[in-house]
Design a protein around this motif. Structure first.
Motif, PDB file in Angstrom:
ATOM      1  N   PRO A  15       0.821  -1.227   0.000  1.00 34.94           N
ATOM      2  CA  PRO A  15       0.000   0.000   0.000  1.00 34.94           C
ATOM      3  C   PRO A  15       0.856   1.280   0.000  1.00 34.94           C
ATOM      4  N   PHE A  16       1.925   1.297   0.783  1.00 36.53           N
ATOM      5  CA  PHE A  16       2.814   2.467   0.808  1.00 36.53           C
ATOM      6  C   PHE A  16       3.469   2.670  -0.555  1.00 36.53           C
ATOM      7  N   LEU A  17       3.987   1.586  -1.135  1.00 41.87           N
ATOM      8  CA  LEU A  17       4.664   1.689  -2.435  1.00 41.87           C
ATOM      9  C   LEU A  17       3.700   2.181  -3.514  1.00 41.87           C
ATOM     10  N   ASP A  18       2.490   1.622  -3.531  1.00 41.32           N
ATOM     11  CA  ASP A  18       1.492   2.043  -4.522  1.00 41.32           C
ATOM     12  C   ASP A  18       1.188   3.531  -4.374  1.00 41.32           C
ATOM     13  N   VAL A  40      14.571  -6.279  -0.174  1.00 44.89           N
ATOM     14  CA  VAL A  40      13.385  -5.770  -0.861  1.00 44.89           C
ATOM     15  C   VAL A  40      13.873  -4.934  -2.036  1.00 44.89           C
ATOM     16  N   TYR A  41      13.503  -5.352  -3.243  1.00 41.73           N
ATOM     17  CA  TYR A  41      13.919  -4.658  -4.457  1.00 41.73           C
ATOM     18  C   TYR A  41      12.751  -3.823  -4.974  1.00 41.73           C
ATOM     19  N   VAL A  42      13.017  -2.528  -5.143  1.00 47.99           N
ATOM     20  CA  VAL A  42      11.971  -1.582  -5.507  1.00 47.99           C
ATOM     21  C   VAL A  42      12.447  -0.727  -6.680  1.00 47.99           C
ATOM     22  N   ASP A  43      11.510  -0.305  -7.510  1.00 45.52           N
ATOM     23  CA  ASP A  43      11.852   0.544  -8.647  1.00 45.52           C
ATOM     24  C   ASP A  43      10.733   1.549  -8.863  1.00 45.52           C
ATOM     25  N   LYS A  44      10.971   2.511  -9.724  1.00 44.09           N
ATOM     26  CA  LYS A  44       9.940   3.447 -10.165  1.00 44.09           C
ATOM     27  C   LYS A  44      10.367   3.983 -11.525  1.00 44.09           C
ATOM     28  N   GLU A  45       9.431   4.598 -12.202  1.00 42.35           N
ATOM     29  CA  GLU A  45       9.724   5.199 -13.501  1.00 42.35           C
ATOM     30  C   GLU A  45      10.899   6.156 -13.334  1.00 42.35           C
ATOM     31  N   GLY A  46      11.930   5.984 -14.132  1.00 39.41           N
ATOM     32  CA  GLY A  46      13.105   6.849 -14.036  1.00 39.41           C
ATOM     33  C   GLY A  46      14.140   6.357 -13.034  1.00 39.41           C
ATOM     34  N   GLY A  47      13.829   5.279 -12.303  1.00 37.76           N
ATOM     35  CA  GLY A  47      14.765   4.697 -11.345  1.00 37.76           C
ATOM     36  C   GLY A  47      14.623   5.278  -9.948  1.00 37.76           C
ATOM     37  N   ILE A  48      15.185   4.564  -8.975  1.00 41.30           N
ATOM     38  CA  ILE A  48      15.140   5.042  -7.593  1.00 41.30           C
ATOM     39  C   ILE A  48      16.530   5.467  -7.157  1.00 41.30           C
TER      40      ILE A  48
END
Length: 152
Positions: A15-18, A40-48
């Motif tokens: 929920p936090f990531l969304d 925990v591997y996380v990403d977003k548009e354009g990178g983190i």
């Protein structure tokens, strides 16, 4: 049967990531030597960046302290999946079309278990990969692992 740690962590942080526009790429809980690691591997548009990882780590740490779902001592690591990001979900494969990939299979397909090249298409059932020698059709059901591949 106890709920797997990967599922517990996903439910805690999703929920936090969304809400923040991040994508959960993967969760690993592994033992290396005498230590256990929750990665925990996380990403977003354009990178983190490191600040994103720090923020996510703080939020997840608070939630882990509240619920305490892991009885053993462990190290928490939050990071980017990196340039050779693993392909886990169907949407990962769809986004990888026209990119270079490295795929391994559970059993040989036309005599090979490893395929590296450009992912030409993915229809949900079959990956079509242009390798240096030929075009290979790899059934999704036979994929053991897949990741993006950097070409030098």
């Amino acid at each position: 049967m106890a709920q797997p740690i990967k599922e517990i962590i996903t439910e805690m942080i999703q929920p936090f990531l969304d809400n923040e526009g991040f994508e959960l790429v993967d969760v690993e809980y592994v033992k290396e030597g005498n230590n256990r690691f929750l990665r925990v591997y996380v990403d977003k548009e354009g990178g983190i960046d490191i600040d994103d990882c720090g923020r996510i780590s703080e939020v997840l740490s608070e939630k882990l302290d509240e619920k305490d779902p892991i009885p053993d001592a462990y190290f928490l690591e939050v990071s980017s999946p990196g340039a050779e990001r693993p392909l886990k979900k169907l949407s990962d494969y769809e986004r990888a079309v026209e990119k270079n990939v490295f795929v391994t299979t559970y059993e040989p397909i036309d005599g090979a278990k490893e395929f590296e090249g450009k992912l030409l298409s993915f229809d949900g059932d079959t990956l079509v990969i242009q390798t240096p020698r030929k075009k290979a059709s790899v059934p999704y059901a036979k994929v053991a692992s897949a990741r993006l591949a950097i070409v030098f």
